[in-house]
Design a protein around this motif. Sequence first.
Motif, PDB file in Angstrom:
ATOM      1  N   GLN A  15       5.895  -5.683  -5.280  1.00  0.00           N
ATOM      2  CA  GLN A  15       5.512  -7.021  -5.727  1.00  0.00           C
ATOM      3  C   GLN A  15       4.301  -6.950  -6.650  1.00  0.00           C
ATOM      4  O   GLN A  15       4.132  -7.786  -7.544  1.00  0.00           O
ATOM      5  N   ILE A  16       3.466  -5.939  -6.432  1.00  0.00           N
ATOM      6  CA  ILE A  16       2.282  -5.734  -7.277  1.00  0.00           C
ATOM      7  C   ILE A  16       2.608  -4.809  -8.443  1.00  0.00           C
ATOM      8  O   ILE A  16       2.237  -5.071  -9.588  1.00  0.00           O
ATOM      9  N   LEU A  17       3.336  -3.726  -8.152  1.00  0.00           N
ATOM     10  CA  LEU A  17       3.612  -2.726  -9.183  1.00  0.00           C
ATOM     11  C   LEU A  17       4.436  -3.287 -10.335  1.00  0.00           C
ATOM     12  O   LEU A  17       4.351  -2.787 -11.461  1.00  0.00           O
ATOM     13  N   LYS A  18       5.240  -4.320 -10.072  1.00  0.00           N
ATOM     14  CA  LYS A  18       6.040  -4.888 -11.167  1.00  0.00           C
ATOM     15  C   LYS A  18       5.152  -5.542 -12.229  1.00  0.00           C
ATOM     16  O   LYS A  18       5.595  -5.781 -13.357  1.00  0.00           O
ATOM     17  N   ASN A  19       3.899  -5.808 -11.855  1.00  0.00           N
ATOM     18  CA  ASN A  19       2.940  -6.360 -12.810  1.00  0.00           C
ATOM     19  C   ASN A  19       1.935  -5.308 -13.273  1.00  0.00           C
ATOM     20  O   ASN A  19       0.854  -5.649 -13.776  1.00  0.00           O
ATOM     21  N   ASN A  20       2.302  -4.049 -13.092  1.00  0.00           N
ATOM     22  CA  ASN A  20       1.479  -2.924 -13.545  1.00  0.00           C
ATOM     23  C   ASN A  20       2.316  -2.110 -14.527  1.00  0.00           C
ATOM     24  O   ASN A  20       2.812  -1.030 -14.204  1.00  0.00           O
ATOM     25  N   PRO A  21       2.526  -2.641 -15.743  1.00  0.00           N
ATOM     26  CA  PRO A  21       3.564  -2.108 -16.641  1.00  0.00           C
ATOM     27  C   PRO A  21       3.389  -0.671 -17.078  1.00  0.00           C
ATOM     28  O   PRO A  21       4.376  -0.003 -17.392  1.00  0.00           O
ATOM     29  N   ASN A  22       2.159  -0.147 -17.103  1.00  0.00           N
ATOM     30  CA  ASN A  22       1.990   1.225 -17.609  1.00  0.00           C
ATOM     31  C   ASN A  22       2.134   2.291 -16.531  1.00  0.00           C
ATOM     32  O   ASN A  22       2.133   3.488 -16.826  1.00  0.00           O
ATOM     33  N   GLY A  23       2.269   1.882 -15.249  1.00  0.00           N
ATOM     34  CA  GLY A  23       2.474   2.846 -14.186  1.00  0.00           C
ATOM     35  C   GLY A  23       1.251   3.670 -13.827  1.00  0.00           C
ATOM     36  O   GLY A  23       1.351   4.626 -13.056  1.00  0.00           O
ATOM     37  N   ARG A  24       0.109   3.298 -14.351  1.00  0.00           N
ATOM     38  CA  ARG A  24      -1.108   4.060 -14.069  1.00  0.00           C
ATOM     39  C   ARG A  24      -1.860   3.440 -12.897  1.00  0.00           C
ATOM     40  O   ARG A  24      -1.929   2.217 -12.763  1.00  0.00           O
ATOM     41  N   LEU A  25      -2.445   4.304 -12.078  1.00  0.00           N
ATOM     42  CA  LEU A  25      -3.243   3.826 -10.959  1.00  0.00           C
ATOM     43  C   LEU A  25      -4.638   3.427 -11.416  1.00  0.00           C
ATOM     44  O   LEU A  25      -5.233   2.483 -10.877  1.00  0.00           O
ATOM     45  N   PHE A  26      -5.157   4.116 -12.410  1.00  0.00           N
ATOM     46  CA  PHE A  26      -6.504   3.825 -12.908  1.00  0.00           C
ATOM     47  C   PHE A  26      -6.438   3.358 -14.361  1.00  0.00           C
ATOM     48  O   PHE A  26      -5.594   3.813 -15.130  1.00  0.00           O
ATOM     49  N   PRO A  27      -7.327   2.437 -14.773  1.00  0.00           N
ATOM     50  CA  PRO A  27      -8.342   1.808 -13.931  1.00  0.00           C
ATOM     51  C   PRO A  27      -7.869   0.534 -13.219  1.00  0.00           C
ATOM     52  O   PRO A  27      -8.391   0.162 -12.181  1.00  0.00           O
ATOM     53  N   THR A  28      -6.847  -0.142 -13.766  1.00  0.00           N
ATOM     54  CA  THR A  28      -6.512  -1.469 -13.236  1.00  0.00           C
ATOM     55  C   THR A  28      -5.489  -1.443 -12.117  1.00  0.00           C
ATOM     56  O   THR A  28      -5.447  -2.347 -11.285  1.00  0.00           O
ATOM     57  N   GLY A  29      -4.638  -0.399 -12.069  1.00  0.00           N
ATOM     58  CA  GLY A  29      -3.591  -0.353 -11.055  1.00  0.00           C
ATOM     59  C   GLY A  29      -4.141  -0.357  -9.647  1.00  0.00           C
ATOM     60  O   GLY A  29      -3.644  -1.058  -8.760  1.00  0.00           O
ATOM     61  N   LEU A  30      -5.194   0.420  -9.412  1.00  0.00           N
ATOM     62  CA  LEU A  30      -5.806   0.484  -8.086  1.00  0.00           C
ATOM     63  C   LEU A  30      -6.405  -0.858  -7.694  1.00  0.00           C
ATOM     64  O   LEU A  30      -6.280  -1.301  -6.548  1.00  0.00           O
ATOM     65  N   ILE A  31      -7.049  -1.514  -8.648  1.00  0.00           N
ATOM     66  CA  ILE A  31      -7.646  -2.831  -8.370  1.00  0.00           C
ATOM     67  C   ILE A  31      -6.565  -3.826  -7.984  1.00  0.00           C
ATOM     68  O   ILE A  31      -6.712  -4.597  -7.028  1.00  0.00           O
ATOM     69  N   LYS A  32      -5.460  -3.801  -8.715  1.00  0.00           N
ATOM     70  CA  LYS A  32      -4.360  -4.716  -8.401  1.00  0.00           C
ATOM     71  C   LYS A  32      -3.819  -4.467  -6.999  1.00  0.00           C
ATOM     72  O   LYS A  32      -3.513  -5.399  -6.255  1.00  0.00           O
ATOM     73  N   LEU A  33      -3.714  -3.178  -6.620  1.00  0.00           N
ATOM     74  CA  LEU A  33      -3.215  -2.843  -5.284  1.00  0.00           C
ATOM     75  C   LEU A  33      -4.179  -3.313  -4.204  1.00  0.00           C
ATOM     76  O   LEU A  33      -3.772  -3.928  -3.207  1.00  0.00           O
ATOM     77  N   LEU A  34      -5.458  -3.025  -4.384  1.00  0.00           N
ATOM     78  CA  LEU A  34      -6.448  -3.367  -3.365  1.00  0.00           C
ATOM     79  C   LEU A  34      -6.581  -4.875  -3.192  1.00  0.00           C
ATOM     80  O   LEU A  34      -6.700  -5.385  -2.073  1.00  0.00           O
ATOM     81  N   LEU A  35      -6.566  -5.604  -4.317  1.00  0.00           N
ATOM     82  CA  LEU A  35      -6.728  -7.044  -4.244  1.00  0.00           C
ATOM     83  C   LEU A  35      -5.451  -7.758  -3.823  1.00  0.00           C
ATOM     84  O   LEU A  35      -5.502  -8.795  -3.152  1.00  0.00           O
ATOM     85  N   GLY A  36      -4.311  -7.185  -4.193  1.00  0.00           N
ATOM     86  CA  GLY A  36      -3.048  -7.874  -3.936  1.00  0.00           C
ATOM     87  C   GLY A  36      -2.393  -7.560  -2.613  1.00  0.00           C
ATOM     88  O   GLY A  36      -1.546  -8.326  -2.134  1.00  0.00           O
ATOM     89  N   LYS A  37      -2.799  -6.453  -1.981  1.00  0.00           N
ATOM     90  CA  LYS A  37      -2.120  -5.994  -0.770  1.00  0.00           C
ATOM     91  C   LYS A  37      -2.123  -7.042   0.339  1.00  0.00           C
ATOM     92  O   LYS A  37      -1.121  -7.240   1.039  1.00  0.00           O
ATOM     93  N   LYS A  38      -3.239  -7.725   0.497  1.00  0.00           N
ATOM     94  CA  LYS A  38      -3.347  -8.685   1.605  1.00  0.00           C
ATOM     95  C   LYS A  38      -2.491  -9.931   1.399  1.00  0.00           C
ATOM     96  O   LYS A  38      -2.268 -10.701   2.332  1.00  0.00           O
ATOM     97  N   TYR A  39      -2.009 -10.136   0.165  1.00  0.00           N
ATOM     98  CA  TYR A  39      -1.195 -11.318  -0.108  1.00  0.00           C
ATOM     99  C   TYR A  39       0.308 -11.035  -0.009  1.00  0.00           C
ATOM    100  O   TYR A  39       1.122 -11.954  -0.133  1.00  0.00           O
ATOM    101  N   ILE A  40       0.681  -9.781   0.201  1.00  0.00           N
ATOM    102  CA  ILE A  40       2.098  -9.430   0.282  1.00  0.00           C
ATOM    103  C   ILE A  40       2.678  -9.954   1.590  1.00  0.00           C
ATOM    104  O   ILE A  40       2.159  -9.674   2.669  1.00  0.00           O
ATOM    105  N   LYS A  41       3.763 -10.707   1.481  1.00  0.00           N
ATOM    106  CA  LYS A  41       4.395 -11.302   2.666  1.00  0.00           C
ATOM    107  C   LYS A  41       5.828 -10.836   2.851  1.00  0.00           C
ATOM    108  O   LYS A  41       6.607 -11.469   3.558  1.00  0.00           O
ATOM    109  N   THR A  42       6.189  -9.736   2.183  1.00  0.00           N
ATOM    110  CA  THR A  42       7.512  -9.139   2.383  1.00  0.00           C
ATOM    111  C   THR A  42       7.337  -7.681   2.790  1.00  0.00           C
ATOM    112  O   THR A  42       6.387  -7.012   2.357  1.00  0.00           O
ATOM    113  N   VAL A  43       8.248  -7.187   3.622  1.00  0.00           N
ATOM    114  CA  VAL A  43       8.158  -5.814   4.108  1.00  0.00           C
ATOM    115  C   VAL A  43       9.521  -5.148   3.997  1.00  0.00           C
ATOM    116  O   VAL A  43      10.554  -5.815   3.918  1.00  0.00           O
TER     117      VAL A  43
END
Length: 377
Positions: free
Chosen positions: A278-306
């Motif tokens: 749900q987060i990675l689909k908005n991380n178009p370049n597939g890179r973890l740094f610098p913005t990918g990690l931030i998106k994961l850390l900030l977005g993880k708590k909002y994920i409501k699907t498993v």
Amino acid sequence: MSLNIITVDCAKLKKEFINLPWKIYNKKEYPQWVPPLKISVKELLDTKNNPFYKRAEINLFLAKKNNLLVGRIAAIKNNAHNEFWKDQVGFYGFFECINDAEVAIELFNAAQAWLKEKGLTSMRGPMNPSTNHETGLLITGQDQHPTIMTTWNPSYYINLHTNANFTGVKDLVAYYIPNELAQNLPAHVTKYANHMKKNSNITFRNFDMKNFNRELEICYDIYNCAWEENWGFFPMTKEEFMHAAKDMKAIMNPKWAFIAEHEGKPAGFMLALPDINQILKNNPNGRLFPTGLIKLLLGKKYIKTVRIITLGVKKEFRNTGIFSLFTFESFERSKKYNISAGEASWILEDNRPMNRMWQKIGCPLYRKWRIYERPIL
């Protein structure tokens, strides 16, 4: 027109191999595609540090047509699988290709030629790189984005395989678990589960993250007992299991990694992971740094699907109603923690107890992957 198959034999070409999907998919034409984390793909191909390759070999190929990279494939010799099943099966994986039968055939042929040199008699896949990782070609369900650690491909990939004389040897399925179902389980399911809870002496507890390695030891023991009779299974070494689990630790939620105990002794475990796609689909370049990690850390708590990726039970407990108890427990937790939806996958098409369990509850089968094979002549 020129078509060349290139053996990946240097760091530059391996980088091209990892980046290849971005040359095939674009958001407008394939909005369902989720760009993988490049660092994760690199780790899967790391023959020096990934313990899988202590018992396996891999060779990578790229296809170039008219001076453009248009496809890739990996040929894999999985010694652990062949020793366990006493056969000579070769594998292929990480397959990506434009909609061009000629390119696909040449890629398959290159992988087959390498496998033939290794003395293998058939070619099975796709495996990325084994059944303990991402597996199968998606044959139904292309209209939705994939969940965490599942494969997605356009529907034309099916024709690329059949045109290359592959036949399906096994299907894997996924069941969709809507929130409405979790909130309103059929009365007979609730009645049966409550009866079993009172009479089975089975209890559940959360995964203890403070004693992570101890918990992994318990799950490792259950894993190799629970899957030993499954088609395509081969036992993981403890090092492989620990390596895979530690990769998941950063996204695990102990409320969704729980262990069943019978009179205090481990009987089974279930692992569901938050769908970080749900987060990675908005991380178009597939890179973890610098913005990918931030998106994961900030977005993880909002994920409501498993995605329920693992449900294993020791053999001696399989006829105790424990599968129903696991299902009931997961539904109770989904209500408590406000989970909006879930997916149970992969499940072998002929695993009757598991399929029956989800069907009985009313979960629709909504995705299917196929494993293909062809003889090496």
